[in-house]
Design a protein around this motif. Structure first.
Motif, mmCIF file in Angstrom:
data_model
loop_
_atom_site.group_PDB
_atom_site.id
_atom_site.type_symbol
_atom_site.label_atom_id
_atom_site.label_comp_id
_atom_site.label_asym_id
_atom_site.label_seq_id
_atom_site.Cartn_x
_atom_site.Cartn_y
_atom_site.Cartn_z
ATOM 1 N N TYR A 295 33.331 45.936 46.053
ATOM 2 C CA TYR A 295 31.988 46.375 46.411
ATOM 3 C C TYR A 295 31.378 45.496 47.502
ATOM 4 C CZ TYR A 295 32.551 48.575 41.852
ATOM 5 O OH TYR A 295 33.040 49.295 40.795
ATOM 6 N N GLN A 296 31.825 44.244 47.557
ATOM 7 C CA GLN A 296 31.277 43.286 48.502
ATOM 8 C C GLN A 296 32.276 42.152 48.675
ATOM 9 O OE1 GLN A 296 27.483 40.155 48.820
ATOM 10 N NE2 GLN A 296 27.439 41.779 47.312
ATOM 11 N N VAL A 297 32.466 41.699 49.912
ATOM 12 C CA VAL A 297 33.374 40.590 50.191
ATOM 13 C C VAL A 297 32.713 39.662 51.204
ATOM 14 C CG1 VAL A 297 35.630 39.873 51.079
ATOM 15 C CG2 VAL A 297 35.432 42.002 49.770
ATOM 16 N N LEU B 39 27.461 39.881 38.728
ATOM 17 C CA LEU B 39 28.651 39.038 38.615
ATOM 18 C C LEU B 39 28.304 37.713 37.953
ATOM 19 C CD1 LEU B 39 31.262 38.470 41.463
ATOM 20 C CD2 LEU B 39 30.504 36.608 40.012
ATOM 21 N N GLU B 40 27.212 37.079 38.408
ATOM 22 C CA GLU B 40 26.840 35.777 37.865
ATOM 23 C C GLU B 40 26.415 35.876 36.400
ATOM 24 O OE1 GLU B 40 27.666 33.301 39.426
ATOM 25 O OE2 GLU B 40 27.024 33.208 41.506
ATOM 26 N N ARG B 41 25.734 36.948 36.046
ATOM 27 C CA ARG B 41 25.368 37.144 34.636
ATOM 28 C C ARG B 41 26.622 37.251 33.782
ATOM 29 N NH1 ARG B 41 21.880 42.259 34.150
ATOM 30 N NH2 ARG B 41 21.863 41.666 31.958
ATOM 31 N N PRO C 119 35.054 29.834 41.703
ATOM 32 C CA PRO C 119 33.956 29.530 42.625
ATOM 33 C C PRO C 119 32.786 30.495 42.449
ATOM 34 C CG PRO C 119 35.700 30.699 43.781
ATOM 35 C CD PRO C 119 36.207 30.463 42.390
ATOM 36 N N GLY C 120 31.645 30.133 43.010
ATOM 37 C CA GLY C 120 30.438 30.944 42.856
ATOM 38 C C GLY C 120 30.609 32.336 43.451
ATOM 39 N N GLY C 121 30.106 33.322 42.743
ATOM 40 C CA GLY C 121 30.289 34.703 43.170
ATOM 41 C C GLY C 121 29.568 35.067 44.452
ATOM 42 N N SER C 122 28.514 34.307 44.800
ATOM 43 C CA SER C 122 27.757 34.654 46.004
ATOM 44 C C SER C 122 28.581 34.463 47.267
ATOM 45 C CB SER C 122 26.474 33.810 46.094
ATOM 46 O OG SER C 122 26.790 32.450 46.290
ATOM 47 N N LYS D 121 35.057 39.488 41.656
ATOM 48 C CA LYS D 121 35.433 38.205 42.234
ATOM 49 C C LYS D 121 36.924 38.124 42.586
ATOM 50 C CE LYS D 121 33.577 34.382 40.579
ATOM 51 N NZ LYS D 121 33.328 33.176 39.748
ATOM 52 N N LEU D 122 37.791 38.453 41.635
ATOM 53 C CA LEU D 122 39.220 38.288 41.863
ATOM 54 C C LEU D 122 39.714 39.111 43.049
ATOM 55 C CD1 LEU D 122 42.007 37.232 41.123
ATOM 56 C CD2 LEU D 122 42.189 39.061 39.422
ATOM 57 N N ARG D 123 39.386 40.383 43.072
ATOM 58 C CA ARG D 123 39.866 41.243 44.167
ATOM 59 C C ARG D 123 39.254 40.804 45.492
ATOM 60 N NH1 ARG D 123 43.280 42.735 46.949
ATOM 61 N NH2 ARG D 123 43.506 44.868 47.763
ATOM 62 N N SER D 124 38.014 40.386 45.465
ATOM 63 C CA SER D 124 37.371 39.935 46.699
ATOM 64 C C SER D 124 38.063 38.690 47.253
ATOM 65 C CB SER D 124 35.892 39.649 46.455
ATOM 66 O OG SER D 124 35.204 40.828 46.113
#
Length: 441
Positions: free
Chosen positions: A195-197, A294-296, A348-351, A357-360
């Motif tokens: 969704y975001q990278v 993601l962070e939640r 590492p931090g999702g931001s 996270k993994l796919r990104s």
């Protein structure tokens, strides 16, 4: 432990220069934002150094056949509080690199490494100076009378950086190549992979640089709540990060992801309009919402069920050269959870990866052609009293005998415009660029 209190603030970098040596460090907060940026910490006289490089853990360069995070857990259990009553009570200061985060997430690093520093580095200190910016006082925690007298008489030291060497910077991407990477992310989003990278470019400036002169420039043009200067005995890490990764106080854990950036104007009305644009931007809000989810989820792995809350959703915060959209998320930690369990659950931090996270992170490794190293890792402290505070290592440079390296990047979503995303990276890196090249002054 002898504690000497001064009823006034001293300049943190000037004080650091009084005690600087190999493997010393400064964690500097020169700009208070909300409840961050209220303390600066100077550490000196390291008792030992823990590091992880090339798959092996070391204490003072002696090989230790242990997982680095488990080793840190054991050392943290051994060390007793100094009972100073301060937020930092002696402890470890150092960093976790993004490359180490890839190892935690089982993502293979296929890119060359430009900067040869340990993947994990922490030095242990019981001698330190804490400057309380909120209450405008200073604590000197050491038995060394010479240091106490130096700091008592410490005046602001104006380093002459006018003759600081300049470098010519070049990126690992041309503008068109970076825009192609943005389109590459958009294609993965179109296919439903992510969704975001977060994609970055790395700048290199070759030549001889005095790290202290460079940091003097950095802190003038890019003051922030999570600055740092680390001396690694031959390499230097200079950070002017605005972003908190994780902060622990008692059983409360906090993260403050940043997503959404516009330039800052020195003209009040213009900057007010820019901040209003950022606050109302659907694209920026959607970027931040993805990372909040993601962070939640990450915090829920390490917190008591039902305690993870979004304390603030969209706050526009003003920094040296940009305005950022920020959220605050907090939770109550599970009883007796270890430092290693917290890091394995969140780092590492999702931001600065994207979502999921993994796919990104796999996409980042594919599209970026050099290893990130410390960039988007975390710098900070782990205190003997159980507190810790770690930044996201953005706006961060490494200086060694070859020159200087730093990355700038941004989160890419489906609505991203490649031209705008390229320009945003330049805005984010503008202060560092100015400090290293002298251009734009």
């Amino acid at each position: 432990m002898k504690i000497t209190k001064l009823d006034y603030e001293i300049d943190s970098y000037s004080a650091y220069l009084q005690v600087k040596d190999k493997n010393t460090a400064l964690l500097e907060s020169s700009f208070m934002v909300k409840d961050t940026g209220d303390n600066s910490i100077i550490v000196f006289n390291p008792q030992f150094i823990v590091k992880y490089e090339k798959g092996h853990s070391y204490i003072n360069n002696m090989l230790v056949e242990k997982d680095i995070l488990k080793l840190l857990d054991e050392l943290l259990m051994e060390k007793k509080p100094l009972n100073t009553g301060l937020v930092f009570d002696g402890g470890f200061v150092g960093y976790l690199s993004y490359d180490f985060g890839m190892e935690i997430m089982n993502v293979k690093n296929n890119n060359p490494i430009n900067v040869n520093i340990p993947d994990v580095y922490f030095a242990y200190f019981e001698d330190f100076i804490l400057i309380d910016h909120a209450n405008k006082c200073t604590y000197i925690c050491t038995e060394d009378e010479k240091v106490i007298e130096k700091i008592k008489g410490c005046l602001y030291i104006n380093i002459d950086d006018k003759n600081c060497n300049r470098v010519i910077l070049r990126s690992n991407f041309t503008k068109e190549e970076f825009k192609e990477r943005v389109e590459g992310v958009r294609e993965y989003i179109r296919c439903g992979d992510t969704y975001q990278v977060n994609i970055s470019q790395q700048f290199l400036g070759e030549g001889s640089l005095n790290p202290h002169e460079v940091y003097t420039r950095f802190r003038k043009v890019n003051y922030g709540p999570y600055n740092a200067f680390l001396d690694l005995d031959g390499s230097y890490i200079l950070s002017t990060s605005p972003e908190q990764f994780l902060r622990k106080r008692g059983n409360l854990i906090t993260t403050r992801p940043i997503k959404g950036t516009v330039r800052k104007s020195l003209v009040y009305e213009e900057n007010k309009a820019l901040k209003e644009y950022l606050y109302s931007s659907e694209k920026c809000r959607s970027e931040l919402l993805m990372i909040i989810d993601l962070e939640r989820n990450d915090l829920s792995r390490i917190c008591i069920p039902g305690t993870v809350k979004v304390e603030s959703l969209f706050e526009v915060e003003e920094y040296a050269t940009v305005n950022h959209l920020v959220s605050t998320i907090q939770g109550k930690l599970l009883k007796d959870i270890s430092f290693s369990e917290i890091i394995k659950g969140t780092f590492p931090g999702g931001s600065i990866t994207g979502a999921p996270k993994l796919r990104s992170m796999e996409v980042i490794d594919e599209l970026e052609n050099v290893s990130r190293g410390i960039y988007t890792g975390s710098i900070g402290y782990i205190s003997n009293n159980g507190n810790f505070d770690l930044n996201i290592a953005i706006r961060t440079a490494v200086i060694n005998d070859k020159g200087v390296y730093y990355n700038v990047g941004g989160g890419i979503v489906w609505d991203s415009d490649p031209e705008d995303e390229y320009e945003e990276t330049l805005h984010k890196g503008r202060a560092i660029y100015k400090a290293l090249t002298g251009k734009g002054e």
